[in-house]
Design a protein around this motif. Sequence first.
Motif, PDB file in Angstrom:
ATOM      1  N   GLU A 321      10.570   5.828  -4.491  1.00 56.73           N
ATOM      2  CA  GLU A 321      10.206   5.601  -5.895  1.00 56.73           C
ATOM      3  C   GLU A 321       9.177   4.478  -6.061  1.00 56.73           C
ATOM      4  OE1 GLU A 321      14.214   3.468  -5.167  1.00 56.73           O
ATOM      5  OE2 GLU A 321      13.199   5.320  -4.566  1.00 56.73           O
ATOM      6  N   ASN A 322       8.955   3.694  -5.016  1.00 55.97           N
ATOM      7  CA  ASN A 322       8.029   2.555  -5.121  1.00 55.97           C
ATOM      8  C   ASN A 322       6.674   2.825  -4.470  1.00 55.97           C
ATOM      9  OD1 ASN A 322      10.175   1.228  -6.279  1.00 55.97           O
ATOM     10  ND2 ASN A 322      10.761   0.161  -4.400  1.00 55.97           N
ATOM     11  N   HIS A 323       6.404   4.056  -4.055  1.00 52.47           N
ATOM     12  CA  HIS A 323       5.192   4.331  -3.287  1.00 52.47           C
ATOM     13  C   HIS A 323       3.912   3.986  -4.062  1.00 52.47           C
ATOM     14  CE1 HIS A 323       7.132   7.173  -0.113  1.00 52.47           C
ATOM     15  NE2 HIS A 323       7.358   5.909   0.119  1.00 52.47           N
ATOM     16  N   LEU A 324       3.927   4.177  -5.375  1.00 46.11           N
ATOM     17  CA  LEU A 324       2.725   3.875  -6.162  1.00 46.11           C
ATOM     18  C   LEU A 324       2.468   2.366  -6.176  1.00 46.11           C
ATOM     19  CD1 LEU A 324       0.485   5.170  -7.846  1.00 46.11           C
ATOM     20  CD2 LEU A 324       1.862   4.707  -9.874  1.00 46.11           C
ATOM     21  N   VAL A 325       3.529   1.573  -6.292  1.00 46.66           N
ATOM     22  CA  VAL A 325       3.396   0.106  -6.261  1.00 46.66           C
ATOM     23  C   VAL A 325       2.818  -0.305  -4.897  1.00 46.66           C
ATOM     24  CG1 VAL A 325       4.627  -2.090  -6.441  1.00 46.66           C
ATOM     25  CG2 VAL A 325       5.373  -0.141  -7.797  1.00 46.66           C
ATOM     26  N   CYS A 326       3.349   0.324  -3.844  1.00 47.52           N
ATOM     27  CA  CYS A 326       2.879   0.004  -2.482  1.00 47.52           C
ATOM     28  C   CYS A 326       1.398   0.329  -2.342  1.00 47.52           C
ATOM     29  CB  CYS A 326       3.685   0.796  -1.449  1.00 47.52           C
ATOM     30  SG  CYS A 326       5.412   0.307  -1.375  1.00 47.52           S
ATOM     31  N   PHE A 327       0.966   1.447  -2.948  1.00 48.43           N
ATOM     32  CA  PHE A 327      -0.458   1.799  -2.871  1.00 48.43           C
ATOM     33  C   PHE A 327      -1.315   0.755  -3.580  1.00 48.43           C
ATOM     34  CE2 PHE A 327      -3.921   3.468  -5.480  1.00 48.43           C
ATOM     35  CZ  PHE A 327      -4.868   3.621  -4.464  1.00 48.43           C
ATOM     36  N   HIS A 328      -0.887   0.343  -4.784  1.00 53.85           N
ATOM     37  CA  HIS A 328      -1.691  -0.641  -5.531  1.00 53.85           C
ATOM     38  C   HIS A 328      -1.755  -1.972  -4.784  1.00 53.85           C
ATOM     39  CE1 HIS A 328      -2.854   1.598  -9.045  1.00 53.85           C
ATOM     40  NE2 HIS A 328      -1.618   2.083  -9.172  1.00 53.85           N
ATOM     41  N   MET A 329      -0.680  -2.316  -4.095  1.00 51.11           N
ATOM     42  CA  MET A 329      -0.706  -3.536  -3.267  1.00 51.11           C
ATOM     43  C   MET A 329      -1.770  -3.388  -2.170  1.00 51.11           C
ATOM     44  SD  MET A 329       0.648  -6.498  -2.926  1.00 51.11           S
ATOM     45  CE  MET A 329       0.859  -7.831  -1.774  1.00 51.11           C
ATOM     46  N   LEU A 330      -1.853  -2.184  -1.603  1.00 45.67           N
ATOM     47  CA  LEU A 330      -2.874  -1.907  -0.571  1.00 45.67           C
ATOM     48  C   LEU A 330      -4.275  -2.146  -1.129  1.00 45.67           C
ATOM     49  CD1 LEU A 330      -3.872  -0.414   2.154  1.00 45.67           C
ATOM     50  CD2 LEU A 330      -3.925   1.613   0.734  1.00 45.67           C
ATOM     51  N   SER A 331      -4.530  -1.591  -2.328  1.00 45.18           N
ATOM     52  CA  SER A 331      -5.884  -1.714  -2.885  1.00 45.18           C
ATOM     53  C   SER A 331      -6.223  -3.171  -3.189  1.00 45.18           C
ATOM     54  CB  SER A 331      -6.029  -0.846  -4.137  1.00 45.18           C
ATOM     55  OG  SER A 331      -5.177  -1.327  -5.147  1.00 45.18           O
ATOM     56  N   ARG A 332      -5.204  -3.960  -3.644  1.00 43.90           N
ATOM     57  CA  ARG A 332      -5.457  -5.369  -3.943  1.00 43.90           C
ATOM     58  C   ARG A 332      -5.721  -6.164  -2.656  1.00 43.90           C
ATOM     59  NH1 ARG A 332      -3.448  -6.804  -9.173  1.00 43.90           N
ATOM     60  NH2 ARG A 332      -3.899  -8.983  -8.687  1.00 43.90           N
ATOM     61  N   LEU A 333      -4.934  -5.867  -1.605  1.00 45.61           N
ATOM     62  CA  LEU A 333      -5.129  -6.584  -0.335  1.00 45.61           C
ATOM     63  C   LEU A 333      -6.452  -6.190   0.319  1.00 45.61           C
ATOM     64  CD1 LEU A 333      -1.526  -6.558   1.200  1.00 45.61           C
ATOM     65  CD2 LEU A 333      -2.785  -8.544   0.396  1.00 45.61           C
ATOM     66  N   PHE A 334      -6.835  -4.915   0.160  1.00 49.78           N
ATOM     67  CA  PHE A 334      -8.134  -4.478   0.675  1.00 49.78           C
ATOM     68  C   PHE A 334      -9.256  -5.272   0.004  1.00 49.78           C
ATOM     69  CE2 PHE A 334     -11.880  -1.670   0.113  1.00 49.78           C
ATOM     70  CZ  PHE A 334     -12.299  -1.622   1.444  1.00 49.78           C
ATOM     71  N   GLY A 335      -9.031  -5.622  -1.262  1.00 51.42           N
ATOM     72  CA  GLY A 335     -10.022  -6.416  -2.006  1.00 51.42           C
ATOM     73  C   GLY A 335     -10.269  -7.791  -1.394  1.00 51.42           C
ATOM     74  N   CYS A 336      -9.335  -8.271  -0.555  1.00 46.09           N
ATOM     75  CA  CYS A 336      -9.520  -9.579   0.097  1.00 46.09           C
ATOM     76  C   CYS A 336     -10.492  -9.485   1.273  1.00 46.09           C
ATOM     77  CB  CYS A 336      -8.182 -10.113   0.626  1.00 46.09           C
ATOM     78  SG  CYS A 336      -6.981 -10.391  -0.665  1.00 46.09           S
ATOM     79  N   LEU A 337     -10.703  -8.261   1.791  1.00 41.00           N
ATOM     80  CA  LEU A 337     -11.597  -8.094   2.940  1.00 41.00           C
ATOM     81  C   LEU A 337     -13.053  -8.100   2.481  1.00 41.00           C
ATOM     82  CD1 LEU A 337      -9.740  -5.219   4.863  1.00 41.00           C
ATOM     83  CD2 LEU A 337      -9.655  -7.657   5.362  1.00 41.00           C
ATOM     84  N   ARG A 338     -13.943  -8.531   3.395  1.00 45.43           N
ATOM     85  CA  ARG A 338     -15.368  -8.569   3.039  1.00 45.43           C
ATOM     86  C   ARG A 338     -15.941  -7.164   2.876  1.00 45.43           C
ATOM     87  NH1 ARG A 338     -16.120 -12.483   8.023  1.00 45.43           N
ATOM     88  NH2 ARG A 338     -14.619 -10.913   8.687  1.00 45.43           N
ATOM     89  N   LEU A 339     -15.282  -6.173   3.495  1.00 44.92           N
ATOM     90  CA  LEU A 339     -15.755  -4.778   3.373  1.00 44.92           C
ATOM     91  C   LEU A 339     -15.752  -4.313   1.926  1.00 44.92           C
ATOM     92  CD1 LEU A 339     -14.027  -2.722   6.224  1.00 44.92           C
ATOM     93  CD2 LEU A 339     -16.410  -3.377   6.049  1.00 44.92           C
ATOM     94  N   SER A 340     -14.758  -4.805   1.155  1.00 51.21           N
ATOM     95  CA  SER A 340     -14.625  -4.326  -0.232  1.00 51.21           C
ATOM     96  C   SER A 340     -15.876  -4.650  -1.034  1.00 51.21           C
ATOM     97  CB  SER A 340     -13.395  -4.945  -0.885  1.00 51.21           C
ATOM     98  OG  SER A 340     -13.532  -6.360  -0.881  1.00 51.21           O
ATOM     99  N   GLY A 341     -16.600  -5.676  -0.614  1.00 50.35           N
ATOM    100  CA  GLY A 341     -17.835  -6.049  -1.313  1.00 50.35           C
ATOM    101  C   GLY A 341     -18.900  -4.980  -1.234  1.00 50.35           C
ATOM    102  N   LEU A 342     -18.871  -4.178  -0.163  1.00 53.60           N
ATOM    103  CA  LEU A 342     -19.882  -3.118  -0.002  1.00 53.60           C
ATOM    104  C   LEU A 342     -19.747  -2.067  -1.101  1.00 53.60           C
ATOM    105  CD1 LEU A 342     -19.698  -2.639   3.865  1.00 53.60           C
ATOM    106  CD2 LEU A 342     -21.509  -3.751   2.601  1.00 53.60           C
ATOM    107  N   GLN A 343     -18.522  -1.891  -1.608  1.00 58.32           N
ATOM    108  CA  GLN A 343     -18.321  -0.921  -2.698  1.00 58.32           C
ATOM    109  C   GLN A 343     -18.866  -1.456  -4.021  1.00 58.32           C
ATOM    110  OE1 GLN A 343     -14.118  -0.026  -2.681  1.00 58.32           O
ATOM    111  NE2 GLN A 343     -14.340   1.493  -1.067  1.00 58.32           N
ATOM    112  N   GLN A 344     -18.979  -2.804  -4.090  1.00 58.54           N
ATOM    113  CA  GLN A 344     -19.530  -3.396  -5.314  1.00 58.54           C
ATOM    114  C   GLN A 344     -21.033  -3.658  -5.188  1.00 58.54           C
ATOM    115  OE1 GLN A 344     -16.176  -5.151  -4.510  1.00 58.54           O
ATOM    116  NE2 GLN A 344     -15.539  -3.347  -5.647  1.00 58.54           N
ATOM    117  N   GLY A 345     -21.648  -3.127  -4.154  1.00 63.37           N
ATOM    118  CA  GLY A 345     -23.095  -3.221  -4.020  1.00 63.37           C
ATOM    119  C   GLY A 345     -23.593  -4.409  -3.230  1.00 63.37           C
ATOM    120  N   VAL A 346     -22.695  -5.086  -2.488  1.00 67.49           N
ATOM    121  CA  VAL A 346     -23.148  -6.197  -1.634  1.00 67.49           C
ATOM    122  C   VAL A 346     -23.985  -5.619  -0.508  1.00 67.49           C
ATOM    123  CG1 VAL A 346     -22.368  -8.027  -0.062  1.00 67.49           C
ATOM    124  CG2 VAL A 346     -21.125  -7.589  -2.185  1.00 67.49           C
ATOM    125  N   ARG A 347     -25.047  -6.303  -0.112  1.00 66.53           N
ATOM    126  CA  ARG A 347     -25.926  -5.786   0.950  1.00 66.53           C
ATOM    127  C   ARG A 347     -25.214  -5.777   2.295  1.00 66.53           C
ATOM    128  NH1 ARG A 347     -31.099  -9.323   0.791  1.00 66.53           N
ATOM    129  NH2 ARG A 347     -31.329  -8.344   2.849  1.00 66.53           N
TER     130      ARG A 347
END
Length: 1538
Positions: A321-347
């Motif tokens: 029942e918590n799988h959606l919460v777990c997914f959102h945690m994944l997306s937030r933690l992914f945001g801590c990586l420098r790779l996530s900047g490439l999706q926001q247009g970082v060179r």
Amino acid sequence: MAAIYSGIYLKLKSAKTSWEEKLKLAHFAWISHQCVLPNKEQVLLDWVSHALVSYYNKKSELEDEVVEKLWAYLDNIIHSRRLQNLLKSGKTIGLSFSIAQVINERLSEACSQKTQQNIGTVLSCSSGILSTPSLSIIYTAKCELLVDLLSKLSKLACQQLASDDAVGSQLFSVLQLTFAQYLLIQRQQTNPNRVFGQVTSHLLQPCLLLRHLLSVRSWTQADDNHVRQHLSREIRNQVETLLQAGLFQPELFSSYKEELLPEQELQEKKKGALKSLLLPVNTVQTKLGSGFCEPALHGAVVGGSVSLLYKLFLDSYCKAENHLVCFHMLSRLFGCLRLSGLQQGVREDTLSSADWSTDLLALEQLLNLVLSSDIYNVASDRIRHKEVQFGFYRKLAQMLMRHSQASIPAWFRCLKLLMSLNHLIVEPDLDDLVASAWIDAKVSEPRTNKPQEALINTMFQTYSKLRQFPRLFEEVLTVICWPADDELRPPVFSAGLTVKLRECLLELPPSQILDILCLFVEKCQTLIIPAVEGSADMALKLLSVSSVLHAFLFNMRSLDDVTPSPVVLRTQSLLAKMQKRVIQPLIELLQAPRGEEEKSDLWLRKASDSALLLVYTWVEVDTLFGVSCSKYVSPTAEIAAAVTEPAARHWGISAFLPGVEEQCWERVMELADSFASTSKYCLELLTLQKMKMILMQTKADLQALQHAAAFILESGRSSMSRGESEPWDGDISAISDLTYPTAHWHLVISNLTILLPYISLKDVEYIANVLLETLVLAKAQEAATDQEPSISIGKISLGLMHSSFLPEMKVLHCAFLTSLIHQIARVLPTAARDSVDLPLQLLAAGNIPWHEEILAPCRPVDPLEEPSENKLLKDELSLSWKTLEKVAQCIVLLAKNDCPVILKESQLENCLGLLEIACLLKLDSLLPSDCTRCFLVLLSLLVNTRASVSCSKLLLLKFLSTCFHLLRCLQAGRNANSVFKVFHASDVLEAVMTSQLTASKNFTDVLTVPVWAQYLQEVQAFLENFLQMIIERRQSVRLNLEKFMSFLVSCKPDVGAAKSKDSNAAAGQLLLMAFTTLCHVVTLYLQQLPEKKLQSADVLSALLEPVVLQMVRTVEHGLQSNTQNQPLPVAFIPSVTTLLKADLSHGVKKGWQKEPSGFLEQPRIKLYQKFYSQILRELPFAGGNLQFLQSALQFLTVFCSVPELYPGKEAAVMVVFAIKKLLTGPAITTQVIQSMEMELTEVLVQLLGNCSAEEFYTIMRLVLQGLEMKNVWQQKAKEVLSAVTLTKLLLSCPLSGDKEKAFWFASPQIITALAMQTKEACQDQSLISTIVVPILETVAALLRQGEGVLLNPHHVALAFSILLTVPLDHLKTEDYRSVFLGVHEVLFSIVQCHPKVLLKAAPSFLNSFHRLVVSVMHEGRQKGDRGNTDEFEDILKCAHLVERMYTHIAAEMEDFTVFSAFIVAQYVTELQKVTLHPAVKNHLTEGIYHILDLCIERDIKFLNASLPAGVREVFKDLYNDYNHYHKTKKQGEEKYTA
């Protein structure tokens, strides 16, 4: 007393007293009993605490030295035994909280100053405080202080790990203790929000940095071992526990849920709820984002931390029942990586290669966690959550493909994981994926190759299961036809990918494979071939397409008689189309005349490669289908019928590929032959195919076969002669100038059995020469060769040398030997090479027909030409034997005249290299002339060459040892006696011994080196074999042996002894070894002679007497030259043993066995007794020298077989005492004991057979003393080991009468002592292999030997207490196997020898056996990577033994039927807890099936009713399989059993 009290206290408080004086008084007050203060300990503690607090609070000024002494005083008090005893007695003593603050401040200073000098005492104080409960309250009562301490210690540890200094244990021991204290307090806290605040504010950042630095540190020998092996792992585990308990408590989940889920999701779940003020995810993200470490480290620390935090989050909250919460945690933690900047247009160029690597690794770990936790449910995501997860993964895939990183393995693994989650994530960009990850990916490193192949394999598997393989290969074809990024694309299919493709093609329906093939043929015909001329790009595309067609046609399932007719017809049509519309146009294009400049064009080379690859593929496949499928009609059968007779007769191209003219084909061949690439290799393959087809005819065309074989060899001759090559991965489409020689040599060697009968002798010699050259190169490059699966010329040649085929190819074997001799002759110095009369030059002469012995029997002889032909053959054969005789005479003559060829060190090294290659030959299979040739070469190297003075002695010894080793190999052959056609045996022996005695003058300084012992062994083995050959031949035996003996006698060992004792030690040992060998061989032969042949026995006995006398003189001389305290030379011991054996054998033959004095002279007896005393003196200290031990024990065995030789009454006890001392030595291990177990047993058999009962009682007392418990308490483990070993050895000896009674009378005492020793030893992990395993082996032997003797069931039942004590978990694999085998042997001994006891102690037996089963299940569980294959083999053997025990219980123990349901219940309960490796499971399942055979219907009902839910399901599966597989098989077998 009052004066003492008031004086000290006032002085300590007084400002007038100097600090030096105060410290002395305080120290005196603490240790002295004369100083009596009320509550003295507390007063002194308060005084020192107050002094330190005042100083750090700036209330008093002190010198640094005084401050350090105050800390040292506090440390001494805290760690003193006096304080500990007072606290244990219940006295209340405490410290003030301010001292904790001072300690923290001092550590804080050390952190800020980045220096860790002078804090050792402070760390020691904090360690003492934390480990003493009544003192640690200053930290545990104020949690903030403990958190602060932990934070400071973590920062200090990070500084130490980040520096280049060696890591010490003190800081990390205190840190580990502090973590343990904090975790204890953390568990007791009731407010999760407070704990969360503490962890995030003070501990999160230092802990994450500490964990990262511990994980990535490159540990060195200078670092503390305890930190490296234990504390680092323990602290990392503690960090994870702290973060789990601090950040992800169950009570915090609602806060995470409110923060992570979107508004609408929350409203649906919980309408009207107020939002929590705590934002846990945001807090953690902020802490990860802020700069808490060096910028260079920040990315790596965050990358490692993100995956750890997500793992801990999932461990705490991951439920369906918590799988959606777990997914959102994944997306937030992914945001801590420098790779996530490439999706926001970082060179992209803002990220370095190292940044990419770190972040991709973190992303891979995150996706792995998503996949393993099953968070992404495709249907649920689409229906309930509007594909929120799919959208995230889709963007992720796009980002990865937009920024290709094919040099980083994690990039491939991330894409593979996304594909495993849902293939639709990458489906829209399938062409980009195929291009960037496969067709255009520049991958060169093996570590990147593996993940790339894994990704492509996942694509294959996915589209194969979806039955969309053509869809995938449409994209592959599209990408191939794109303009290439680079001029030279990598091959489409590597060797590894071809294997994966084959697996898929075998599962696919034929129609899909044919669809793909038609697609590629169509593209070739319409798009590529029309535009290929003059276009390098199109030619490269053509080669890629051709390689795909080749891969598919070669790896698809072959047509056969059960293939449906439509598939056969469609295949015929495809091949016809391929031949007419692709192959023929290409051949027409290539046959056009070209200028020399045009021939070098890339497009022409690649077009040629493609055409020849397709021709070869077409011919091979067409032939295979024609042979394997009767319904298949070759598309060119009609044209084939019209082929002209000459073409068929000469096996031209039209016989294989009708429609192609001979002249046209010759021009294509000429063009292809000019490129050392795929086309040339394919020509060779086509020629080989032609040979196979000719051989399939009823009458083979010999001339055509010879032409074809010569063409194949000639084709690669020029490339092979250049000597430049690179390893080849086996891909036919990727052959270049440098890989062509490897591919060519692979083809030649792989098909030698076909080629060899049809090539000329010159070509055989050419193959032999190349083989030798490549082996020499392979030896030189041995250290540099990698472990990759690619094929290299050296590996191919070595493979042939190791194969069993080479000896069968006698012509090549002979030619290789000739080539080897030529090479050895070339190594000689220039002067020696020019001399034609030297043995090696005579053997290397080119005009001798060495091969005639092989070819003569094979030649058909015409009766009309018989006389002249036979005469010629006989002449040629006699010429080779005459040459051999001449060489033999030359060797002997040069040896007598002492005219050696002097070799330099480099020449000796080259020669040794060639001899090592000769070691690869199967020398025992040589023909007589080759065997003799080889013998002469080796003899000449031994006798006619000598090393220069500057040469390395160890190298020379290795060279000589190798020569003797090869001579031994020759002696083992069936034609070894052929040597005596050209030699007198005594001449060989004399020449060898002369040369070795001369050479030994240089070896005086290497007599203690292992190489010398090995050399002596090799010489001895050669002499022994040669002397046995002389005796077995029975021709001139006496003459040869007499000559050899007189030669040995003439070599006086004492020559030059006056000058120096050491000058002739090596020669003395050699001479002694020769006498020993001669003596041993003759003695052995005499013992084996039947009574009838007394005449030859008398002859040899007469010969033996002078040998024995001379040997005695040699031994005595050796013993005299040996100084008093110097150990005996190892070479002497076998000599004296042999001498004693010869004396005893001599006496027995003459009938003198009653009195030793009857056949042994008094001086001889004294010699043996002196030797015996010396050996007993040295034996206890020789644990490290196995060779000495084995020789010494063999001497004792022979000596003790003659009781009359013993000096004194207690001789047997003295020998056993010496053995006991030996077994307690520091160098003795269980491996050493195993190595000499046989020799020890033989000594004891002789001793116990001849000793008196009183002596035996003394020996038993010695054994029982060793088993006393005080030994293990006094850390004397070796005493116990020696007693256990002696007990086991006694059990191997045949005892009778009073001795037997005495032993079995003591057996209850022995088994009780062993049980107690086991209990003690099991508490120390290091004693498992050294004490516990030998005890188990001894108990098993005791129970087996005690069948019918051990009548008290209690004594047998004691064995179960041993088995239940022994640990079976947390053991190293090698220890586990030994312990398992020991326990199993004890159980099996009880089962077989004591069945009555077994029934009374059934629960103990079942418990012991169940422990074995559980341990095998634990060790044999399925793991990601099995690691060491040998270790897994051991576990499989253990599983097999469990199966055998189950089977035995079911077959032999009927009374155990009542326990069958209990055994099954135990088994399935454990089985439910683990996932077993299939191989282990097979063994265990087969065993438990036999127990299920004993279960009646009532048992099955009982199990179904009583087992818990999960276990019941496992049992049902097991019982269904039992009924399906085992029961039906058993009933079938019973049906046919009489």
